[in-house]
Motif scaffolding. Structure first.
Motif, PDB file in Angstrom:
ATOM      1  N   SER A   1       0.865  -1.096   0.083  1.00  0.00           N
ATOM      2  CA  SER A   1       0.062   0.023   0.101  1.00  0.00           C
ATOM      3  C   SER A   1       0.937   1.268   0.010  1.00  0.00           C
ATOM      4  O   SER A   1       0.382   2.322  -0.403  1.00  0.00           O
ATOM      5  CB  SER A   1      -0.952   0.003   1.213  1.00  0.00           C
ATOM      6  N   SER A   2       2.130   1.270   0.678  1.00  0.00           N
ATOM      7  CA  SER A   2       2.874   2.399   0.500  1.00  0.00           C
ATOM      8  C   SER A   2       3.702   2.640  -0.730  1.00  0.00           C
ATOM      9  O   SER A   2       3.754   1.668  -1.364  1.00  0.00           O
ATOM     10  CB  SER A   2       3.856   2.374   1.731  1.00  0.00           C
ATOM     11  N   THR A   3       4.176   3.721  -1.008  1.00  0.00           N
ATOM     12  CA  THR A   3       4.810   4.156  -2.337  1.00  0.00           C
ATOM     13  C   THR A   3       6.194   3.876  -1.966  1.00  0.00           C
ATOM     14  O   THR A   3       6.764   4.092  -1.248  1.00  0.00           O
ATOM     15  CB  THR A   3       4.703   5.762  -2.511  1.00  0.00           C
ATOM     16  N   PRO A   4       6.759   3.213  -3.003  1.00  0.00           N
ATOM     17  CA  PRO A   4       8.152   2.822  -2.871  1.00  0.00           C
ATOM     18  C   PRO A   4       8.965   3.998  -2.979  1.00  0.00           C
ATOM     19  O   PRO A   4       8.681   5.143  -3.731  1.00  0.00           O
ATOM     20  CB  PRO A   4       8.355   1.826  -3.985  1.00  0.00           C
ATOM     21  N   SER A   5      10.105   4.249  -2.343  1.00  0.00           N
ATOM     22  CA  SER A   5      11.038   5.138  -2.557  1.00  0.00           C
ATOM     23  C   SER A   5      11.972   4.894  -3.481  1.00  0.00           C
ATOM     24  O   SER A   5      12.768   3.929  -3.671  1.00  0.00           O
ATOM     25  CB  SER A   5      11.921   5.448  -1.163  1.00  0.00           C
ATOM     26  N   LEU A   6      11.939   5.784  -4.562  1.00  0.00           N
ATOM     27  CA  LEU A   6      12.725   5.501  -5.755  1.00  0.00           C
ATOM     28  C   LEU A   6      13.830   6.339  -5.834  1.00  0.00           C
ATOM     29  O   LEU A   6      14.001   7.376  -5.257  1.00  0.00           O
ATOM     30  CB  LEU A   6      11.950   5.823  -6.903  1.00  0.00           C
ATOM     31  N   ASP A   7      15.203   5.920  -6.602  1.00  0.00           N
ATOM     32  CA  ASP A   7      16.194   6.710  -6.852  1.00  0.00           C
ATOM     33  C   ASP A   7      16.009   7.192  -8.333  1.00  0.00           C
ATOM     34  O   ASP A   7      15.822   6.594  -9.337  1.00  0.00           O
ATOM     35  CB  ASP A   7      17.487   5.800  -7.043  1.00  0.00           C
ATOM     36  N   ILE A   8      15.717   8.541  -8.413  1.00  0.00           N
ATOM     37  CA  ILE A   8      15.307   9.178  -9.421  1.00  0.00           C
ATOM     38  C   ILE A   8      16.439  10.208 -10.118  1.00  0.00           C
ATOM     39  O   ILE A   8      16.964  11.063  -9.225  1.00  0.00           O
ATOM     40  CB  ILE A   8      14.099  10.197  -9.288  1.00  0.00           C
ATOM     41  N   VAL A   9      16.397  10.085 -11.415  1.00  0.00           N
ATOM     42  CA  VAL A   9      17.374  11.132 -12.117  1.00  0.00           C
ATOM     43  C   VAL A   9      16.612  12.209 -12.837  1.00  0.00           C
ATOM     44  O   VAL A   9      15.597  11.475 -13.632  1.00  0.00           O
ATOM     45  CB  VAL A   9      18.509  10.606 -12.856  1.00  0.00           C
ATOM     46  N   VAL A  10      16.516  13.366 -12.661  1.00  0.00           N
ATOM     47  CA  VAL A  10      15.745  14.445 -13.425  1.00  0.00           C
ATOM     48  C   VAL A  10      16.868  15.117 -14.426  1.00  0.00           C
ATOM     49  O   VAL A  10      17.993  15.519 -13.951  1.00  0.00           O
ATOM     50  CB  VAL A  10      15.023  15.535 -12.436  1.00  0.00           C
ATOM     51  N   LEU A  11      16.414  15.007 -15.657  1.00  0.00           N
ATOM     52  CA  LEU A  11      17.495  15.459 -16.539  1.00  0.00           C
ATOM     53  C   LEU A  11      16.998  16.982 -16.945  1.00  0.00           C
ATOM     54  O   LEU A  11      15.791  17.133 -17.488  1.00  0.00           O
ATOM     55  CB  LEU A  11      17.560  14.697 -17.805  1.00  0.00           C
ATOM     56  N   ALA A  12      17.913  17.889 -16.669  1.00  0.00           N
ATOM     57  CA  ALA A  12      17.463  19.271 -16.903  1.00  0.00           C
ATOM     58  C   ALA A  12      18.394  20.025 -17.251  1.00  0.00           C
ATOM     59  O   ALA A  12      19.858  19.814 -17.085  1.00  0.00           O
ATOM     60  CB  ALA A  12      16.873  19.867 -15.756  1.00  0.00           C
ATOM     61  N   GLY A  13      18.479  21.070 -18.181  1.00  0.00           N
ATOM     62  CA  GLY A  13      19.625  21.969 -18.667  1.00  0.00           C
ATOM     63  C   GLY A  13      19.702  21.782 -20.249  1.00  0.00           C
ATOM     64  O   GLY A  13      18.657  22.272 -21.083  1.00  0.00           O
ATOM     65  N   GLY A  14      20.523  21.409 -20.480  1.00  0.00           N
ATOM     66  CA  GLY A  14      20.917  20.975 -21.998  1.00  0.00           C
ATOM     67  C   GLY A  14      21.353  22.132 -22.802  1.00  0.00           C
ATOM     68  O   GLY A  14      21.496  23.146 -22.061  1.00  0.00           O
ATOM     69  N   ILE A  15      21.339  22.176 -24.064  1.00  0.00           N
ATOM     70  CA  ILE A  15      22.060  23.237 -24.798  1.00  0.00           C
ATOM     71  C   ILE A  15      21.010  24.034 -25.457  1.00  0.00           C
ATOM     72  O   ILE A  15      21.201  24.775 -26.569  1.00  0.00           O
ATOM     73  CB  ILE A  15      23.268  22.910 -25.482  1.00  0.00           C
ATOM     74  N   SER A  16      19.579  23.534 -25.429  1.00  0.00           N
ATOM     75  CA  SER A  16      18.652  24.186 -26.461  1.00  0.00           C
ATOM     76  C   SER A  16      18.370  25.830 -25.908  1.00  0.00           C
ATOM     77  O   SER A  16      18.943  26.229 -25.116  1.00  0.00           O
ATOM     78  CB  SER A  16      17.177  23.254 -26.394  1.00  0.00           C
ATOM     79  N   HIS A  17      17.430  26.459 -27.065  1.00  0.00           N
ATOM     80  CA  HIS A  17      17.171  27.673 -26.850  1.00  0.00           C
ATOM     81  C   HIS A  17      16.309  27.878 -25.099  1.00  0.00           C
ATOM     82  O   HIS A  17      16.072  28.666 -24.836  1.00  0.00           O
ATOM     83  CB  HIS A  17      15.873  28.152 -27.643  1.00  0.00           C
ATOM     84  N   GLU A  18      15.895  26.749 -24.873  1.00  0.00           N
ATOM     85  CA  GLU A  18      14.893  26.391 -23.538  1.00  0.00           C
ATOM     86  C   GLU A  18      15.933  26.017 -22.615  1.00  0.00           C
ATOM     87  O   GLU A  18      15.156  25.642 -21.347  1.00  0.00           O
ATOM     88  CB  GLU A  18      13.757  25.867 -23.939  1.00  0.00           C
ATOM     89  N   ARG A  19      17.051  26.187 -22.589  1.00  0.00           N
ATOM     90  CA  ARG A  19      17.987  25.895 -21.364  1.00  0.00           C
ATOM     91  C   ARG A  19      17.287  26.220 -19.914  1.00  0.00           C
ATOM     92  O   ARG A  19      17.106  25.366 -19.051  1.00  0.00           O
ATOM     93  CB  ARG A  19      19.410  26.042 -21.541  1.00  0.00           C
ATOM     94  N   ASP A  20      17.053  27.662 -19.929  1.00  0.00           N
ATOM     95  CA  ASP A  20      16.716  28.037 -18.607  1.00  0.00           C
ATOM     96  C   ASP A  20      15.391  27.640 -18.077  1.00  0.00           C
ATOM     97  O   ASP A  20      15.243  27.275 -16.887  1.00  0.00           O
ATOM     98  CB  ASP A  20      16.730  29.557 -18.478  1.00  0.00           C
ATOM     99  N   VAL A  21      14.586  27.681 -18.996  1.00  0.00           N
ATOM    100  CA  VAL A  21      13.161  26.909 -18.736  1.00  0.00           C
ATOM    101  C   VAL A  21      13.432  25.657 -18.162  1.00  0.00           C
ATOM    102  O   VAL A  21      12.630  25.135 -17.108  1.00  0.00           O
ATOM    103  CB  VAL A  21      12.370  27.079 -19.748  1.00  0.00           C
ATOM    104  N   SER A  22      14.164  24.815 -18.913  1.00  0.00           N
ATOM    105  CA  SER A  22      14.250  23.307 -18.458  1.00  0.00           C
ATOM    106  C   SER A  22      14.928  23.535 -16.856  1.00  0.00           C
ATOM    107  O   SER A  22      14.630  22.509 -16.056  1.00  0.00           O
ATOM    108  CB  SER A  22      15.129  22.740 -19.426  1.00  0.00           C
ATOM    109  N   LEU A  23      16.027  24.112 -16.745  1.00  0.00           N
ATOM    110  CA  LEU A  23      16.419  24.072 -15.277  1.00  0.00           C
ATOM    111  C   LEU A  23      15.382  24.402 -14.359  1.00  0.00           C
ATOM    112  O   LEU A  23      15.541  23.811 -13.354  1.00  0.00           O
ATOM    113  CB  LEU A  23      17.675  25.203 -15.515  1.00  0.00           C
ATOM    114  N   ARG A  24      14.501  25.432 -14.669  1.00  0.00           N
ATOM    115  CA  ARG A  24      13.393  25.831 -13.683  1.00  0.00           C
ATOM    116  C   ARG A  24      12.557  24.687 -13.548  1.00  0.00           C
ATOM    117  O   ARG A  24      11.910  24.031 -12.445  1.00  0.00           O
ATOM    118  CB  ARG A  24      12.744  27.120 -14.366  1.00  0.00           C
TER     119      ARG A  24
END
Ligand SMILES: Nc1ncnc2c1ncn2[C@@H]1O[C@H](COP(=O)(O)OP(=O)(O)O)[C@@H](O)[C@H]1O
Ligand SMILES: [Mg+2]
Length: 323
Positions: A9-32
């Motif tokens: 019934s409980s939510t498992p605790s996961l090891d998660i990688v969030v990918l953010a940043g990159g080199i596109s025109h939307e880099r700053d938006v991605s970081l946020r």
């Protein structure tokens, strides 16, 4: 072997990688976006790392394999399917569309063709590569376009986001400049019929119970176009969630967004952008496979309007993707 599996019934605790940043025109938006997603997942009890992808990405993932990856990279590489196809080769599950499906949704004229074929409305458009102008002569090409599509029209790069390179063109003399502007973001651009109506963005999520739409967010840009500045500066745009639509039209909008999400195989998360005309017909503009998740973005507004919390929903999506 000792296991520390959480009870069912409980939510498992996961090891998660969030990918953010990159080199596109939307880099700053991605970081946020990435930071906000990471904070929400951490407060739901997961272990989260934000990784800005570079030449060490795949060696880092191999060294420290997470349970699931959350790609929050807007723009090329993130959304065109390339990075997602490479992630698939690692066998690590990730949130959202697979690479090949992402590459279809990313090309707006391609997505529009698929959606039109399935019987949904999308504004008429003409797609032109940069070379078309050189090969056929700019004057003739623009004359054909002006004759075929009534003004105003909207000129956009075939790919990209955050309204970069998008212009509303009210007369033929403004077309060349708008095309040049669009080509500064992409080698292919399209001229689309302008739709007057209520602009809505519909988040579609699937945490294992089947894809469903969150309340549509209505966007009323004070400038007329929901531009880059309007998106990331407070006060330039009015939002109404749920959108000011009758129950019947709201249901049609939700059903259309879910059908498009499923047609394009967008899995746990997407945001479908539409304009609803005076007859209540939703016109498809585009599908976003990695929608913005910043403080001012639309998906978090929809989640809150649905009475859900960001940690609760993001956690459910991560758990679903990790299965
Ligand atoms: N056919 C159209 N008719 C009216 N407005 C449009 C049309 N296409 C785009 N727009 C306006 O331009 C904005 C950006 O267009 P969109 O296709 O959603 O690109 P992006 O990927 O940059 O969000 C929309 O949010 C909307 O305000
Ligand atoms: Mg959009």
């Amino acid at each position: 072997m000792t296991t520390h599996a959480p009870s069912e019934s409980s939510t498992p605790s996961l090891d998660i990688v969030v990918l953010a940043g990159g080199i596109s025109h939307e880099r700053d938006v991605s970081l946020r976006s990435g930071r906000r997603i990471a904070d929400a997942l951490a407060s739901a009890g997961h272990t989260v790392r934000v990784v800005d992808p570079d030449a060490s990405l795949f060696s880092r993932l191999a060294e420290h394999r997470p349970d699931v990856i959350w790609p929050a990279l807007h723009g090329t590489t993130g959304e065109d399917g390339a990075l997602l196809s490479l992630l698939e080769t690692t066998g690590i599950p990730f949130i959202g569309a697979h690479g090949d499906d992402a590459s279809l949704a990313w090309l707006k004229p391609v997505a529009k063709a698929l959606i039109r074929r399935a019987g949904f409305a999308t504004p008429d458009s003409i797609t032109l590569g940069r070379e078309t102008f050189r090969d056929l002569g700019a004057a003739d090409v623009l004359e054909r376009v002006s004759a075929a599509l009534p003004f105003p029209v909207v000129v956009k790069p075939s790919q990209g986001g955050s309204a970069q390179g998008v212009s509303i063109v009210r007369e033929a003399s403004e077309l060349p400049r708008a095309m040049v502007e669009a080509y500064s973001y992409s080698d292919t651009a399209f001229v689309e019929r302008h739709v007057t109506g209520t602009e809505v963005a519909v988040a579609v999520v699937d945490d294992g119970q089947g894809a469903h739409a969150l309340p549509a967010v209505e966007i009323e840009p004070l400038s007329g176009v929901y531009s880059f500045d309007d998106r990331y500066n407070a006060g330039e745009t009015l939002f109404y969630t749920p959108a000011r639509l009758s129950d019947e039209v709201a249901k049609r909008v939700a059903d259309t967004a879910v059908a498009i999400h499923e047609l394009l195989h967008l899995r746990q998360l997407s945001r479908i952008d539409l304009i609803v005309d005076a007859e209540g017909t939703p016109w498809f503009l585009e599908a976003n496979i990695l929608p913005g998740m910043t403080e001012t973005s639309l998906v978090p507004q929809a989640i809150e309007a649905a009475g859900l919390t960001l940690p609760g929903l993001y956690s459910a999506l991560a758990v679903e993707a990790s299965r």
